[in-house]
Design a protein around this motif. Structure first.
Motif, PDB file in Angstrom:
ATOM      1  N   GLU A   1       1.016  -1.086  -0.044  1.00 48.75           N
ATOM      2  CA  GLU A   1      -0.012   0.095   0.044  1.00 48.75           C
ATOM      3  C   GLU A   1       0.927   1.217   0.084  1.00 48.75           C
TER       4      GLU A   1
ATOM      5  N   VAL B   1      -8.827   4.561   0.583  1.00 52.17           N
ATOM      6  CA  VAL B   1      -8.800   3.205   1.425  1.00 52.17           C
ATOM      7  C   VAL B   1      -7.253   2.546   1.563  1.00 52.17           C
ATOM      8  N   ASN B   2      -7.213   2.241   2.891  1.00 46.78           N
ATOM      9  CA  ASN B   2      -5.841   1.668   3.057  1.00 46.78           C
ATOM     10  C   ASN B   2      -5.996   0.400   4.018  1.00 46.78           C
ATOM     11  N   VAL B   3      -5.494  -0.784   3.819  1.00 48.61           N
ATOM     12  CA  VAL B   3      -5.740  -1.950   4.129  1.00 48.61           C
ATOM     13  C   VAL B   3      -4.174  -2.492   5.019  1.00 48.61           C
TER      14      VAL B   3
ATOM     15  N   GLN C   1     -14.469  -7.389  -0.615  1.00 48.10           N
ATOM     16  CA  GLN C   1     -14.066  -6.167  -1.017  1.00 48.10           C
ATOM     17  C   GLN C   1     -14.863  -5.147  -0.158  1.00 48.10           C
TER      18      GLN C   1
ATOM     19  N   GLU D   1     -16.000  -1.125   0.487  1.00 47.41           N
ATOM     20  CA  GLU D   1     -16.046   0.376  -0.287  1.00 47.41           C
ATOM     21  C   GLU D   1     -17.151   1.294   0.367  1.00 47.41           C
TER      22      GLU D   1
ATOM     23  N   ARG E   1     -12.972   0.425  -4.566  1.00 48.88           N
ATOM     24  CA  ARG E   1     -12.946  -0.819  -3.797  1.00 48.88           C
ATOM     25  C   ARG E   1     -11.578  -1.079  -3.051  1.00 48.88           C
ATOM     26  N   SER E   2     -11.505  -1.878  -2.112  1.00 50.45           N
ATOM     27  CA  SER E   2     -10.381  -2.144  -1.418  1.00 50.45           C
ATOM     28  C   SER E   2      -9.959  -3.467  -2.336  1.00 50.45           C
TER      29      SER E   2
ATOM     30  N   TYR F   1      -8.146  -7.894   9.017  1.00 50.16           N
ATOM     31  CA  TYR F   1      -7.680  -6.637   8.356  1.00 50.16           C
ATOM     32  C   TYR F   1      -8.141  -5.551   9.045  1.00 50.16           C
TER      33      TYR F   1
ATOM     34  N   VAL G   1      -9.191  -1.854   7.797  1.00 55.91           N
ATOM     35  CA  VAL G   1      -9.515  -1.437   6.541  1.00 55.91           C
ATOM     36  C   VAL G   1      -9.771   0.208   6.821  1.00 55.91           C
TER      37      VAL G   1
END
Lengths: 280, 92
Positions: free
Chosen positions: A133, A175-177, A241, A243, A250-251, A271, A273
């Protein structure tokens, strides 16, 4: 006798011409087509396709006996999967999420039988989200709640808010995972929706999407954790996913793959998110 | 790959469907099926899915085939029972 001797060169010549024409016809004009072959008779590129497919199949059904039978039909061994994963990793195949998913499945299948290769070190199984990421948000929200005109939850409030009262946030969200493995938390999506300042935003509906359906998780139902927090328990056989519809990308696909926590305990990947407002 | 016996073609298609469930990449699934050189990959997957259903094949395999077929635009009536969602949200 002399008459036969006179014709002999022509006969031999004709014989060679006939044989040559026959070979040419069989090879170039109407070659024999082998049908109903078994996987071990496939070309090497097709065998590689089959290896990838059977690894993905195992990643879904976890039936090692099926994978072993398919591998046997293919005339391959477990180490061949690890070696193929290694070659794919070094090629451009790993440049996409789809490619990474396939390589991870191969690494995982090979590792389950003790076979390892260079891909095992580069893309270890069970890490679930090797996709890098580019940006990371602040680790924790640090700013205190700011008075606002919109109806939002106070952090101390423990009852679930009436979601309809909370406006949908404006602006775009990045979005950050981040994947993690913890024996206390198994296969959970820990979702946080934040302002650009880091302040959590309650009452936001985050779409949870899997291949054949979708659900929704609302932030603010666990204000003791964070006003912008929501969580969702993943089914072990699904990939998801997330969002904010119309407000974020979308992730990446998130899957609760088996993993080993720091203390050595087994769990499933979870995760964090984080949707963070970047505009508006 | 196009010369594979039908049982292996079916098996490969099942695996490609499982791959689609794993990565959600429809184009990748289509690309993986291309070496089978079937006339129409969309109707081919539909036909395999319906054949598995009619032959009462493995439910998990059928589910994968059905999801892939539906993603390809062929979601027929016999497939509907295999499209039930399974995840449950966390308790607040």
């Amino acid at each position: 006798m002399s008459k036969i001797a006179a014709w002999l060169p022509f006969l031999i010549f004709g014989l060679f011409v006939g044989i040559g024409a026959g070979v040419y016809y069989a090879v170039n004009i109407d070659p024999r087509i082998v049908t109903d072959v078994s996987p071990d008779q496939l070309s090497e590129p097709d065998k590689l396709n089959y290896l990838i497919a059977l690894s993905l199949g195992y990643s879904r059904d976890r039936r090692i006996e099926n994978a072993a039978l398919r591998l046997l039909n293919l005339g391959k061994e477990w180490q061949d999967i690890a070696d193929a994963a290694c070659e794919l990793t070094q090629s451009g195949y790993a440049g996409t999420n789809t490619g990474l998913t396939a390589i991870r499945a191969m690494v995982e299948l090979a590792a389950s039988q003790g076979a390892t290769g260079c891909a095992s070190a580069l893309i270890p199984s069970g890490t679930a989200t090797p996709r890098p990421e580019p940006t990371r948000p602040p680790p924790t929200p640090t700013l205190p709640p700011v008075p606002t005109k919109t109806p939002t939850l106070e952090p101390a409030q423990t009852e679930a808010p009436p979601v309809a009262l909370t406006p949908t946030p404006a602006g775009e969200f990045a979005v950050n995972v981040v994947a993690f493995c913890d024996t206390r938390v198994s296969g959970v999506l820990e979702i946080t929706v934040r302002e650009g300042s880091g302040r959590g935003i309650p009452g936001v509906g985050v779409a949870v999407i899997w291949p054949e359906g979708r659900g929704q998780a609302f932030t603010g139902l666990k204000p003791e954790r964070d006003p912008g927090y929501a969580d969702y328990v993943m089914s072990s056989d699904q990939a998801y996913q997330l969002e904010i519809p119309g407000r974020s990308q979308r992730s990446a696909r998130l899957e609760p793959l088996p993993c080993t926590a720091q203390g050595g305990g087994r769990s499933r990947a979870s995760y964090r998110v984080i949707f963070q407002r970047v505009g508006g | 790959m196009s010369d594979l016996a039908r049982r292996y073609k079916d098996d490969y298609t099942v695996l490609v469907a499982a791959g689609y469930l794993a990565d959600g990449d429809l184009q990748a699934a289509i690309d993986r099926l291309a070496p089978l050189r079937v006339g129409n990959v969309f109707t081919y997957v539909r036909d395999v899915a319906e054949r598995y259903i009619s032959q009462q094949g493995d439910a998990q395999e059928i589910r994968g085939l059905v999801i892939l077929s539906c993603a390809m635009g062929y979601c027929t009536a016999p497939m509907q029972p295999f499209l039930l969602p399974t995840p449950t949200p966390a308790a607040p």
